[in-house]
Design an enzyme around this catalytic site. Structure first.
Site, mmCIF file in Angstrom:
data_model
loop_
_atom_site.group_PDB
_atom_site.id
_atom_site.type_symbol
_atom_site.label_atom_id
_atom_site.label_comp_id
_atom_site.label_asym_id
_atom_site.label_seq_id
_atom_site.Cartn_x
_atom_site.Cartn_y
_atom_site.Cartn_z
ATOM 1 N N ARG A 52 -10.179 -11.596 1.996
ATOM 2 C CA ARG A 52 -11.015 -12.639 1.387
ATOM 3 C C ARG A 52 -10.306 -13.995 1.383
ATOM 4 O O ARG A 52 -10.947 -15.035 1.333
ATOM 5 C CB ARG A 52 -11.436 -12.209 -0.026
ATOM 6 N N LYS A 105 0.844 -1.200 0.000
ATOM 7 C CA LYS A 105 0.000 0.000 0.000
ATOM 8 C C LYS A 105 0.877 1.246 0.000
ATOM 9 O O LYS A 105 2.019 1.216 0.443
ATOM 10 C CB LYS A 105 -0.857 0.031 1.284
#
Ligand code: BES
Ligand code: ZN
Ligand code: ZN
Length: 494
Positions: free
Chosen positions: A351, A277
């Site tokens: 996920r 990120k």
């Protein structure tokens, strides 16, 4: 803060502030409700005179302080205009939580430590209303001082609820348990990631299990390897802090009405992995375990409240970091349900750990599975920090969760598990890939998760928006909100 019932006949000794909520209707008719009318009479009409003089209106944020010189009567009386009349879209629980918040803020700004509140006109016979008001008070008093040297904060010592009618005291206790759960979820999320590590959450889960006599199982890397939970391990492998899968089990004493599985995303810090990120996107990523925090603290509260529902909580706890074992983009792994996944973006890690956790949750044969996760920036951007996104495979479950959220004053909106986009998760070399383009990121995250639940009614709550907020807002403080806890508790009790 001690909240207790006070009989209206008791004297006003030891009270710094007497709070009188007045409804819009009472002000309009220049005829405050009966209970306040009696006090007004004792004060020779001072209250109604001041109401008229200052054009007092039912606005929560513009209370009116009246000073009284009557012996045996509190010196400071605070009138709070309260919108008490039902209108369309009116939500009594939310109005009462807000009222509780205003009472707290007013006491704080006046340094009043012992407060009495006239609740005779607030229909507190309804336990959910009393609970809501008390939660408004208690949640407002939260302050994260763990890292402050000077821990002195304003403490509202006692709040006496003046009521001539009998009201259900256990609603106060319920508010206390719920608020404590929300506060400890907030504490976990507010703690920096160096301290709130996966082993820290495991230790907290063990403490909860010990105190509440719950079943607990913690699977480490080697056990998960034996189980072939490779989707989960693909994230765990990059974490230097020992990752684990926590399974917490609450079984009520008598016969359970139903059995529910809760799953919480517990990424104690999300760097994005090798798909790292950027700075601004990363610096608040200690919040990425807010789902796990909500699940752990909600189960603790469920046990304290002795709710007759069996609950099994699964929390994969890990960092999403970079080391030599970290997953390389393009790697393919097989999930616990046999599906292969091409991991094209290591920042879509929630996920992956939840996929395997959901497969395990479904094996428990529960009547439903609910997962809570700070899953996508997409839902956070779209709904902002006031709303969580609900995705559900089952309309009945969705309805129940929406209703529970409404009663708990947490904002939740249903978003579609759009089958039209399912193909975007198809990989050319495996069954699935973990990303599917820039559009509708929140839906894709939910669709990915749906691949790991076969037939149990399942709901996914994306809390990425409200989990962590950048300013004080009502009974929520800047930072962690503990979102999800109240909805889950309400859902399990109804
Ligand atoms: N933990 C983040 C999502 C997030 C964003 C939580 C903002 C809280 C606030 C999640 O793991 C993530 O990075 N998601 C990516 C997925 C993308 C790479 C498909 C996102 O939403 O950008
Ligand atoms: Zn991520
Ligand atoms: Zn994440």
């Amino acid at each position: 803060m001690i909240i207790s019932l006070v009989k209206a006949s008791q004297t006003f000794n030891d009270c710094d502030l007497l709070v009188l909520p007045i409804s819009a209707k009472g002000i309009k008719a220049n005829k405050p409700e009966l209970s306040i009318g009696a006090l007004d009479k004792r004060l020779a009409g001072t209250l109604s005179r001041e109401i008229a003089l200052f054009e007092f209106k039912a606005q929560l944020h513009r209370p009116l302080l009246v000073q009284c010189g009557l012996p045996g009567f509190p010196r400071n009386v605070l009138l709070i205009g309260w919108e008490g009349a039902p209108r369309s879209g009116y939500n009594a629980q939310l109005a009462l939580r807000k009222l509780g918040n205003i009472v707290f803020e007013q006491a704080k700004s006046r340094r009043a430590k012992r407060v009495l509140v006239q609740v005779a006109d607030l229909q507190m016979q309804d336990p959910s209303r009393l609970q809501a008001f008390c939660e408004g008070l208690l949640l407002s008093s939260y302050c994260f001082t763990k890292y402050k040297t000077d821990k002195k904060v304003f403490e509202l010592q006692s709040v006496g609820l003046l009521s001539p009618r009998k009201i259900a005291v256990n609603a106060i206790q319920r508010a206390e348990v719920v608020s404590r759960a929300v506060s400890s979820a907030r504490d976990f999320v507010n703690m920096p990631a160096v301290d709130c590590t996966p082993p820290f959450l495991v230790a907290e889960a063990r403490r909860i299990a010990k105190e509440q006599k719950l079943g607990i199982k913690v699977c480490g890397r080697s056990e998960l390897r034996k189980m072939k939970a490779d989707l989960m391990l693909s994230v765990f492998d990059g974490s230097n802090e020992e990752p684990s899968l926590i399974r917490l089990h609450y079984k009520p004493r008598g016969k359970a009405k139903r059995k529910v599985a809760l799953v919480g995303k517990g990424v104690t810090f999300d760097t994005g992995g090798l798909c790292i990120k950027s700075g601004p996107g990363m610096y608040e990523m200690k919040q990425d375990m807010a789902g796990a925090a909500a699940v752990l603290t909600a189960i603790e509260a469920i046990a304290k409240l002795k709710v007759p529902v069996e609950v099994i909580g699964f929390c994969p706890v890990t960092e999403n970091m970079i080391n030599t074992l970290a997953t390389k983009p393009g790697n393919v792994v097989r999930a616990l349900n046999g599906k292969t996944v091409e991991i094209l973006n290591t920042d879509a890690e929630g996920r992956l750990i939840l996929g395997d956790a959901l497969v395990l949750a479904e094996k428990e044969q529960c009547s439903c599975i609910i997962d809570l996760a700070t899953l996508t920036g997409s839902v956070a951007n779209f709904l902002g920090s006031e709303y969580s996104g609900l995705f559900a495979s089952d309309d009945g479950l969705a309805e129940k969760l929406l209703r529970a959220a409404q009663t708990a004053s947490e904002r939740l909106v249903r978003l579609p598990l759009a089958p039209e986009y399912r193909d975007r998760l198809k990989s050319p070399i495996a069954e699935l890939k973990n990303i599917g383009g820039a559009e509708a990121g929140g839906i894709l995250g939910a669709l990915f998760l749906s691949e790991f639940v076969e037939k149990t009614p399942w709901a996914h709550i994306d809390i990425a928006g409200p989990a962590y907020i950048d300013s004080d807002r009502g009974f929520n403080r800047k930072g962690a909100t503990g979102v999800g806890v109240r909805t889950i508790l309400q859902f399990l009790q109804s």
